[in-house]
Structures are given as C-alpha cells and as structure tokens.
Motif scaffolding. Structure first.
Motif, mmCIF file in Angstrom:
data_model
loop_
_atom_site.group_PDB
_atom_site.id
_atom_site.type_symbol
_atom_site.label_atom_id
_atom_site.label_comp_id
_atom_site.label_asym_id
_atom_site.label_seq_id
_atom_site.Cartn_x
_atom_site.Cartn_y
_atom_site.Cartn_z
ATOM 1 N N PRO A 131 43.249 45.797 32.539
ATOM 2 C CA PRO A 131 43.794 45.012 31.419
ATOM 3 C C PRO A 131 45.274 44.687 31.572
ATOM 4 O O PRO A 131 45.742 43.676 31.048
ATOM 5 C CB PRO A 131 43.528 45.893 30.190
ATOM 6 N N THR A 132 46.036 45.517 32.300
ATOM 7 C CA THR A 132 47.438 45.143 32.525
ATOM 8 C C THR A 132 47.523 43.953 33.477
ATOM 9 O O THR A 132 48.350 43.060 33.296
ATOM 10 C CB THR A 132 48.273 46.311 33.081
ATOM 11 N N ALA A 133 46.658 43.925 34.480
ATOM 12 C CA ALA A 133 46.645 42.778 35.399
ATOM 13 C C ALA A 133 46.301 41.497 34.646
ATOM 14 O O ALA A 133 46.903 40.442 34.882
ATOM 15 C CB ALA A 133 45.637 43.011 36.520
ATOM 16 N N ARG A 134 45.346 41.591 33.741
ATOM 17 C CA ARG A 134 44.944 40.410 32.969
ATOM 18 C C ARG A 134 46.060 39.966 32.035
ATOM 19 O O ARG A 134 46.416 38.787 31.980
ATOM 20 C CB ARG A 134 43.673 40.728 32.179
ATOM 21 N N GLY A 135 46.625 40.908 31.296
ATOM 22 C CA GLY A 135 47.648 40.555 30.321
ATOM 23 C C GLY A 135 48.940 40.064 30.942
ATOM 24 O O GLY A 135 49.621 39.207 30.378
ATOM 25 N N LEU A 136 49.281 40.593 32.112
ATOM 26 C CA LEU A 136 50.504 40.167 32.801
ATOM 27 C C LEU A 136 50.267 38.954 33.709
ATOM 28 O O LEU A 136 51.169 38.543 34.437
ATOM 29 C CB LEU A 136 51.077 41.331 33.621
ATOM 30 N N VAL A 137 49.056 38.426 33.646
ATOM 31 C CA VAL A 137 48.673 37.205 34.376
ATOM 32 C C VAL A 137 48.962 37.356 35.868
ATOM 33 O O VAL A 137 49.606 36.506 36.483
ATOM 34 C CB VAL A 137 49.385 35.956 33.791
ATOM 35 N N LEU A 138 48.452 38.437 36.448
ATOM 36 C CA LEU A 138 48.658 38.690 37.866
ATOM 37 C C LEU A 138 47.623 37.992 38.741
ATOM 38 O O LEU A 138 47.743 38.017 39.968
ATOM 39 C CB LEU A 138 48.648 40.197 38.140
ATOM 40 N N GLY A 139 46.609 37.387 38.100
ATOM 41 C CA GLY A 139 45.670 36.559 38.844
ATOM 42 C C GLY A 139 44.369 37.234 39.205
ATOM 43 O O GLY A 139 44.225 38.455 39.158
ATOM 44 N N GLN A 140 43.399 36.390 39.590
ATOM 45 C CA GLN A 140 42.059 36.859 39.923
ATOM 46 C C GLN A 140 42.055 37.782 41.146
ATOM 47 O O GLN A 140 41.381 38.812 41.154
ATOM 48 C CB GLN A 140 41.153 35.657 40.193
ATOM 49 N N SER A 141 42.802 37.420 42.166
ATOM 50 C CA SER A 141 42.781 38.206 43.407
ATOM 51 C C SER A 141 43.313 39.613 43.190
ATOM 52 O O SER A 141 42.752 40.592 43.696
ATOM 53 C CB SER A 141 43.600 37.507 44.504
ATOM 54 N N GLU A 142 44.404 39.739 42.431
ATOM 55 C CA GLU A 142 44.976 41.054 42.183
ATOM 56 C C GLU A 142 44.038 41.900 41.332
ATOM 57 O O GLU A 142 43.861 43.103 41.582
ATOM 58 C CB GLU A 142 46.342 40.926 41.515
ATOM 59 N N ALA A 143 43.432 41.295 40.313
ATOM 60 C CA ALA A 143 42.484 42.039 39.483
ATOM 61 C C ALA A 143 41.315 42.535 40.333
ATOM 62 O O ALA A 143 40.878 43.691 40.203
ATOM 63 C CB ALA A 143 41.982 41.177 38.336
ATOM 64 N N ARG A 144 40.802 41.667 41.199
ATOM 65 C CA ARG A 144 39.681 42.065 42.042
ATOM 66 C C ARG A 144 40.095 43.148 43.029
ATOM 67 O O ARG A 144 39.314 44.066 43.330
ATOM 68 C CB ARG A 144 39.141 40.843 42.790
#
Length: 317
Positions: A143-156
């Motif tokens: 959820p931090t990756a999503r909220g900080l808009v770090l992108g699809q690749s980083e979340a994956r």
C-alpha cells in the motif's frame, strides 16, 4: 438501546474484534498500551498471513502509535514493532486521504497522506533490509508503493520478493490486485488475470478465489448506468464467481480463519448485486450476523442494503 433494525433484521456486526472473539485480547492490549501483551499475541500467531491481518487490524485502533513508537525504540532490532508502527502510519495516511479519486483529493490531504506513507516506508525499508524474508513488512510495502505512486513494476517487485517466501499470502495478493486496477495505473486484463493466476496456483480451499470476486466488484463499480447491473448479471461472470467460491471458501478443504468474514462478505456482495440470490444465500448463512465492510462500503447506506439482501436470499432456496 442497541442498533436500530432494518425490516426487522438487525444490522451486521462489522468490527472484527467483536465478530471474532479470539481477536479481543489484541484490542485490550492496544487500549491498555501494553506492548508485552501485544507482542505475546503476535508471537502465538502461526502464519504470516494472519500476522499481516492482525497488524492491519491493530493499525485501526486509535492512539496506538505512542506505545508502538516506544516499543520500536526499545527493540530496535526486532522487525515486529517497526512493522506494526508502519502499519499504523499507513492507516493514518489513508484515513487522511479519504476515499476520493486521485484528482479529487485536496492538496492538504494529499500532503498528509504522503507524509504518513513516507514515515512508514522508511521503517519498512530498514526492516526489509535487515530481515529480507519478513513477509509482514513486504506486505505493508504494497500500500505504500501504491499511495506514493511508485508504479506497477515496483509494486510487482515487492510482491515477488514476498512471494519467494509465502506464495499464497492473501492480504498481499489483495493489495497487489488493487494496484493492478485501472484506477492505480493498471488494466482490467491485468487485474482479472492476476486473480485467476492466484486462484489456479493456490491449493483447494485457500482464500485466493476471493480475489476473483474482488476483481469483478472493482470492475463493476468502475462502470456507469445500466452497465453496472448488466456486468454482474452476465452468465460468464456468474459462473466465474461460482467456480472461485467452490475453489475457496465453499471448498471442503477450506478452514475458516480470521479472513472468513471478508471472504464470504465479498462473494455475498458480488452475487447479490448480480441478482444471484441463491448463490449469495450460502455466504450469508456462513456470515450469520457478521460482515466485512471492505467492499460493501462501495454501496450507499450499505448496512441497509446488506440486511435487505440477507433477508431476501434465503427465500430463494
């Protein structure tokens, strides 16, 4: 006086601490600011999935950050207090943001949101560096990756690191599914594909099938007008939901745990909105007087709608 009733039916119990009695000691420990009791509760949890579930639940208890901050300072090498503190910061961040779509979030709320998430991320980076196999911390970093808009690749990337150690972690899968939806830069092809991928790979009776229902609900609420009703009434969608339910919460190998309320609530919502009340009935029966609001809150006055659907469903059997 208790809560008012709707059509003679009592509204559902939505607080997990009340719905699942074995969780009550965690709430008591949090209210008391008792780190030793909190730590003891987590030490008895046998699975990483349930640790993440309890961590998110604890994060919603008010004013817990003060004793978690003390615990994190007192035990600087232990990943648990820092992860629990990060979960609390994440909760405060998403609460500050609210439920508006990205462009509609006021700038001051967006700033508060990102400030909390950055505080959480700093803690979680440390934990993951020191304990690279600590699944609860990797889960919180979704959820931090999503909220900080770090992108699809980083979340994956984060999810893949977690999956190396726990390939069927339901909360992590649910978090990544959100990232894969169009509202966070993904696509419906990616979201449905991931839900099916997880369901097909998981053992029978696991929770992964619930992801299929989550993806269909998210897709439905993204539509407008008559398409909303038509989507979940589609026979192919109904059959997809039936298959997912049979593979997960309705499978003979399923062992009801702390996630059971969320699982049955999600299927009950998807089937009810699609008019498939016979299918919904089994999930309402499993829920009894309990419900999870996680997806039902998409509906205006959702508790009233829930009780109406719950009352109507058994009459179709």
């Amino acid at each position: 006086m208790g809560e008012s009733t709707v059509g003679g039916a009592r509204p559902p119990v939505t607080d997990p601490f009340d719905a699942v009695p074995e969780l009550a000691p965690l709430r008591t420990a949090a209210w008391d600011g008792d780190w030793e009791a909190t730590q003891a509760f987590f030490q008895k949890i046998p699975s990483a999935d349930d640790v993440s579930f309890a961590a998110a639940l604890l994060a919603g208890v008010e004013r817990t950050e003060w004793f978690l901050e003390k615990a994190a300072k007192a035990q600087p090498t232990d990943p648990l207090p820092r992860t629990l503190l990060a979960e609390r910061y994440i909760h405060l961040g998403w609460r500050a943001r609210g439920h508006a779509s990205g462009d509609d979030v006021p700038w001051d709320r967006a700033e508060q949101f990102h400030d909390w998430l950055r505080k959480a991320e700093l803690l979680l980076i440390e934990v993951c560096a020191e304990h690279p196999a600590y699944v609860p911390a990797w889960t919180a970093r979704l959820p931090t990756a999503r909220g900080l808009v770090l992108g699809q690749s980083e979340a994956r990337r984060r999810y893949d690191r977690l999956a190396e150690h726990h390939p069927h972690h339901f909360r992590a899968q649910s978090q990544l599914l959100q990232q894969l939806c169009p509202k966070w830069g993904g696509s419906w092809e990616a979201a449905h594909g991931f839900a099916q991928e997880c369901t097909n790979a998981a053992p029978d009776g696991s929770l992964a099938g619930v992801l299929v229902a989550q993806a269909h609900i998210e897709h439905c609420v993204d539509l407008t007008g008559a398409k909303v009703t038509e989507y979940l009434r589609d026979v192919a969608v109904r059959n997809d939901l039936r298959h997912a339910a049979q593979r997960s919460v309705l499978h003979p190998h399923h062992r009801p745990g702390w996630h059971r309320i969320e699982g049955h609530s999600t299927f009950a919502l998807a089937f009810s909105l699609g008019g498939h009340l016979e299918d919904a009935a089994r999930h309402f029966t499993a829920l009894g007087d309990t419900a999870s609001e996680s997806f039902w809150r998409y509906l205006p006055d959702w508790k009233t709608r829930f009780t109406e659907y719950r009352t109507a469903a058994p009459a179709t059997l």
